[in-house]
Write a protein that holds these residues in place. Structure first.
Motif, PDB file in Angstrom:
ATOM      1  N   GLU A 214       0.828  -1.210   0.000  1.00 29.61           N
ATOM      2  CA  GLU A 214       0.000   0.000   0.000  1.00 29.61           C
ATOM      3  C   GLU A 214       0.863   1.262   0.000  1.00 29.61           C
ATOM      4  O   GLU A 214       0.479   2.291  -0.569  1.00 29.61           O
ATOM      5  N   LYS A 215       2.053   1.179   0.611  1.00 32.90           N
ATOM      6  CA  LYS A 215       2.950   2.332   0.622  1.00 32.90           C
ATOM      7  C   LYS A 215       3.589   2.529  -0.756  1.00 32.90           C
ATOM      8  O   LYS A 215       3.823   3.662  -1.187  1.00 32.90           O
ATOM      9  N   LEU A 216       3.862   1.429  -1.443  1.00 26.86           N
ATOM     10  CA  LEU A 216       4.392   1.524  -2.805  1.00 26.86           C
ATOM     11  C   LEU A 216       3.386   2.213  -3.725  1.00 26.86           C
ATOM     12  O   LEU A 216       3.763   3.005  -4.595  1.00 26.86           O
ATOM     13  N   ILE A 217       2.118   1.918  -3.520  1.00 29.88           N
ATOM     14  CA  ILE A 217       1.073   2.553  -4.336  1.00 29.88           C
ATOM     15  C   ILE A 217       1.019   4.051  -4.053  1.00 29.88           C
ATOM     16  O   ILE A 217       0.870   4.872  -4.969  1.00 29.88           O
ATOM     17  N   ILE A 218       1.163   4.418  -2.781  1.00 28.30           N
ATOM     18  CA  ILE A 218       1.191   5.844  -2.422  1.00 28.30           C
ATOM     19  C   ILE A 218       2.377   6.530  -3.098  1.00 28.30           C
ATOM     20  O   ILE A 218       2.245   7.618  -3.678  1.00 28.30           O
ATOM     21  N   LEU A 219       3.547   5.896  -3.039  1.00 30.55           N
ATOM     22  CA  LEU A 219       4.745   6.462  -3.673  1.00 30.55           C
ATOM     23  C   LEU A 219       4.558   6.572  -5.185  1.00 30.55           C
ATOM     24  O   LEU A 219       4.951   7.568  -5.801  1.00 30.55           O
ATOM     25  N   SER A 220       3.961   5.551  -5.768  1.00 32.63           N
ATOM     26  CA  SER A 220       3.721   5.541  -7.208  1.00 32.63           C
ATOM     27  C   SER A 220       2.829   6.708  -7.624  1.00 32.63           C
ATOM     28  O   SER A 220       3.119   7.422  -8.589  1.00 32.63           O
ATOM     29  N   ASN A 221       1.745   6.916  -6.890  1.00 32.19           N
ATOM     30  CA  ASN A 221       0.824   8.008  -7.210  1.00 32.19           C
ATOM     31  C   ASN A 221       1.453   9.372  -6.952  1.00 32.19           C
ATOM     32  O   ASN A 221       1.256  10.323  -7.724  1.00 32.19           O
ATOM     33  N   LEU A 222       2.214   9.466  -5.875  1.00 34.47           N
ATOM     34  CA  LEU A 222       2.826  10.744  -5.506  1.00 34.47           C
ATOM     35  C   LEU A 222       3.860  11.188  -6.532  1.00 34.47           C
ATOM     36  O   LEU A 222       3.887  12.351  -6.949  1.00 34.47           O
ATOM     37  N   PHE A 223       4.722  10.253  -6.946  1.00 38.69           N
ATOM     38  CA  PHE A 223       5.832  10.600  -7.834  1.00 38.69           C
ATOM     39  C   PHE A 223       5.525  10.355  -9.308  1.00 38.69           C
ATOM     40  O   PHE A 223       6.368  10.595 -10.167  1.00 38.69           O
ATOM     41  N   LYS A 224       4.301   9.838  -9.586  1.00 39.94           N
ATOM     42  CA  LYS A 224       3.860   9.613 -10.966  1.00 39.94           C
ATOM     43  C   LYS A 224       4.805   8.683 -11.731  1.00 39.94           C
ATOM     44  O   LYS A 224       5.220   8.965 -12.860  1.00 39.94           O
ATOM     45  N   VAL A 225       5.162   7.598 -11.077  1.00 41.52           N
ATOM     46  CA  VAL A 225       5.887   6.508 -11.730  1.00 41.52           C
ATOM     47  C   VAL A 225       5.144   5.220 -11.390  1.00 41.52           C
ATOM     48  O   VAL A 225       4.450   5.149 -10.377  1.00 41.52           O
ATOM     49  N   THR A 226       5.271   4.219 -12.227  1.00 47.31           N
ATOM     50  CA  THR A 226       4.573   2.968 -11.956  1.00 47.31           C
ATOM     51  C   THR A 226       5.279   2.198 -10.842  1.00 47.31           C
ATOM     52  O   THR A 226       6.476   2.376 -10.599  1.00 47.31           O
ATOM     53  N   VAL A 227       4.531   1.325 -10.193  1.00 48.03           N
ATOM     54  CA  VAL A 227       5.120   0.443  -9.183  1.00 48.03           C
ATOM     55  C   VAL A 227       6.182  -0.439  -9.834  1.00 48.03           C
ATOM     56  O   VAL A 227       7.210  -0.755  -9.234  1.00 48.03           O
ATOM     57  N   ASP A 228       5.936  -0.807 -11.086  1.00 49.11           N
ATOM     58  CA  ASP A 228       6.896  -1.612 -11.840  1.00 49.11           C
ATOM     59  C   ASP A 228       8.246  -0.908 -11.938  1.00 49.11           C
ATOM     60  O   ASP A 228       9.304  -1.510 -11.737  1.00 49.11           O
ATOM     61  N   VAL A 229       8.209   0.376 -12.248  1.00 42.30           N
ATOM     62  CA  VAL A 229       9.447   1.160 -12.353  1.00 42.30           C
ATOM     63  C   VAL A 229      10.147   1.229 -10.998  1.00 42.30           C
ATOM     64  O   VAL A 229      11.377   1.133 -10.917  1.00 42.30           O
ATOM     65  N   LEU A 230       9.373   1.361  -9.942  1.00 38.00           N
ATOM     66  CA  LEU A 230       9.970   1.429  -8.610  1.00 38.00           C
ATOM     67  C   LEU A 230      10.667   0.125  -8.235  1.00 38.00           C
ATOM     68  O   LEU A 230      11.764   0.137  -7.668  1.00 38.00           O
TER      69      LEU A 230
ATOM     70  N   LYS B 217      11.625  -2.639 -10.223  1.00 36.49           N
ATOM     71  CA  LYS B 217      12.582  -3.307 -11.106  1.00 36.49           C
ATOM     72  C   LYS B 217      13.879  -2.514 -11.198  1.00 36.49           C
ATOM     73  O   LYS B 217      13.906  -1.387 -11.684  1.00 36.49           O
ATOM     74  N   ASP B 218      14.969  -3.136 -10.746  1.00 37.31           N
ATOM     75  CA  ASP B 218      16.268  -2.460 -10.731  1.00 37.31           C
ATOM     76  C   ASP B 218      16.709  -2.024 -12.120  1.00 37.31           C
ATOM     77  O   ASP B 218      17.404  -1.016 -12.273  1.00 37.31           O
ATOM     78  N   GLU B 219      16.316  -2.781 -13.142  1.00 39.98           N
ATOM     79  CA  GLU B 219      16.790  -2.470 -14.495  1.00 39.98           C
ATOM     80  C   GLU B 219      16.067  -1.275 -15.112  1.00 39.98           C
ATOM     81  O   GLU B 219      16.474  -0.767 -16.161  1.00 39.98           O
ATOM     82  N   LEU B 220      14.998  -0.834 -14.478  1.00 38.30           N
ATOM     83  CA  LEU B 220      14.262   0.324 -14.984  1.00 38.30           C
ATOM     84  C   LEU B 220      14.684   1.565 -14.207  1.00 38.30           C
ATOM     85  O   LEU B 220      14.433   1.677 -13.017  1.00 38.30           O
ATOM     86  N   SER B 221      15.330   2.497 -14.889  1.00 34.91           N
ATOM     87  CA  SER B 221      15.824   3.706 -14.239  1.00 34.91           C
ATOM     88  C   SER B 221      14.766   4.793 -14.261  1.00 34.91           C
ATOM     89  O   SER B 221      14.012   4.928 -15.225  1.00 34.91           O
ATOM     90  N   ILE B 222      14.714   5.586 -13.198  1.00 41.15           N
ATOM     91  CA  ILE B 222      13.778   6.720 -13.176  1.00 41.15           C
ATOM     92  C   ILE B 222      14.531   8.044 -13.287  1.00 41.15           C
ATOM     93  O   ILE B 222      13.948   9.104 -13.137  1.00 41.15           O
ATOM     94  N   ASN B 223      15.814   8.009 -13.562  1.00 40.31           N
ATOM     95  CA  ASN B 223      16.591   9.241 -13.675  1.00 40.31           C
ATOM     96  C   ASN B 223      16.157  10.024 -14.913  1.00 40.31           C
ATOM     97  O   ASN B 223      16.431   9.651 -16.039  1.00 40.31           O
ATOM     98  N   GLY B 224      15.436  11.118 -14.674  1.00 35.30           N
ATOM     99  CA  GLY B 224      14.963  11.928 -15.786  1.00 35.30           C
ATOM    100  C   GLY B 224      13.745  11.363 -16.475  1.00 35.30           C
ATOM    101  O   GLY B 224      13.337  11.851 -17.519  1.00 35.30           O
ATOM    102  N   THR B 225      13.109  10.325 -15.924  1.00 35.27           N
ATOM    103  CA  THR B 225      11.941   9.723 -16.560  1.00 35.27           C
ATOM    104  C   THR B 225      10.705   9.968 -15.721  1.00 35.27           C
ATOM    105  O   THR B 225      10.717   9.778 -14.515  1.00 35.27           O
ATOM    106  N   ARG B 226       9.633  10.387 -16.356  1.00 33.04           N
ATOM    107  CA  ARG B 226       8.371  10.599 -15.667  1.00 33.04           C
ATOM    108  C   ARG B 226       7.249   9.960 -16.473  1.00 33.04           C
ATOM    109  O   ARG B 226       7.287   9.941 -17.711  1.00 33.04           O
TER     110      ARG B 226
END
Length: 205
Positions: A45-61, A63-72
């Motif tokens: 449930e906290k991952l979902i909150i983080l996902s909604n807050l930062f506008k990234v998918t839970v999958d991106v959060l 999976k180590d191979e998926l970078s969020i540097n500069g990606t929204r």
């Protein structure tokens, strides 16, 4: 990039302190600290909150191979679209004794720390070499700096972002385009008004 690193990066990029993020997630500040130190994992449930807050998918959060540097992740006409945008990166050196609010350190990534002998009192300054991708970092730095004009104390910090040089005082942000001598001269004149000597203006570009 690990989940712990992604949480810390996203928090800093969005200018949240650990306390503020903890309140949003309804957990303790210590929990946020443990997430970022890779000691504990957020519940689903906290991952979902983080996902909604930062506008990234839970999958991106997760999976180590998926970078969020500069990606929204943005939403257009009901479809998910990925926009890749390189975040601004501020880089410079900060004297720790120049700030009165150490929460500023939450918004930087520290690369090196040195002790500089002042030849006076205090004997040493703690110099922090940093980068920051927080969009409003100049404003945050300006609010944190110490200034006491009655005692002749007016700290500043200099850093750059791409081709722009920033000279930041308490409640005053100066900047010029590197290589533009006319802009630099205007900034240097303003620095003299702030009580800064020409020797102190030998900052790197």
């Amino acid at each position: 990039m690990k989940l712990s690193e992604k949480i810390q990066l996203l928090r800093k990029e969005n200018s949240y302190s650990q306390e503020e993020l903890a309140a949003i997630c309804n957990v303790s500040r210590q929990s946020i600290s443990k997430w970022e130190a890779d000691i504990a994992l957020p519940e689903t449930e906290k991952l979902i909150i983080l996902s909604n807050l930062f506008k990234v998918t839970v999958d991106v959060l997760l999976k180590d191979e998926l970078s969020i540097n500069g990606t929204r992740e943005v939403y257009t006409c009901g479809n998910n679209a990925i926009r890749k945008e390189r975040a601004k990166l501020y880089e410079g050196a900060l004297i720790k004794e120049s700030i009165n609010d150490e929460t500023l350190l939450d918004y930087i990534r520290i690369h090196k720390v040195e002790l500089w002998n002042t030849g006076g009192v205090p004997k040493y300054w703690t110099v922090i070499f940093f980068t920051s991708s927080v969009p409003n970092f100049p404003e945050l730095a300006s609010r944190a700096l110490i200034a006491d004009h009655e005692k002749g104390v007016n700290w500043f910090v200099d850093f750059k972002c791409n081709n722009t040089k920033y000279i930041v005082f308490k409640n005053k942000i100066l900047k010029y385009t590197i290589g533009n001598e006319e802009e630099k001269a205007i900034v240097c004149n303003e620095c003299r008004i702030q009580g800064i000597s020409d020797n102190e203006m030998n900052w790197s570009e």
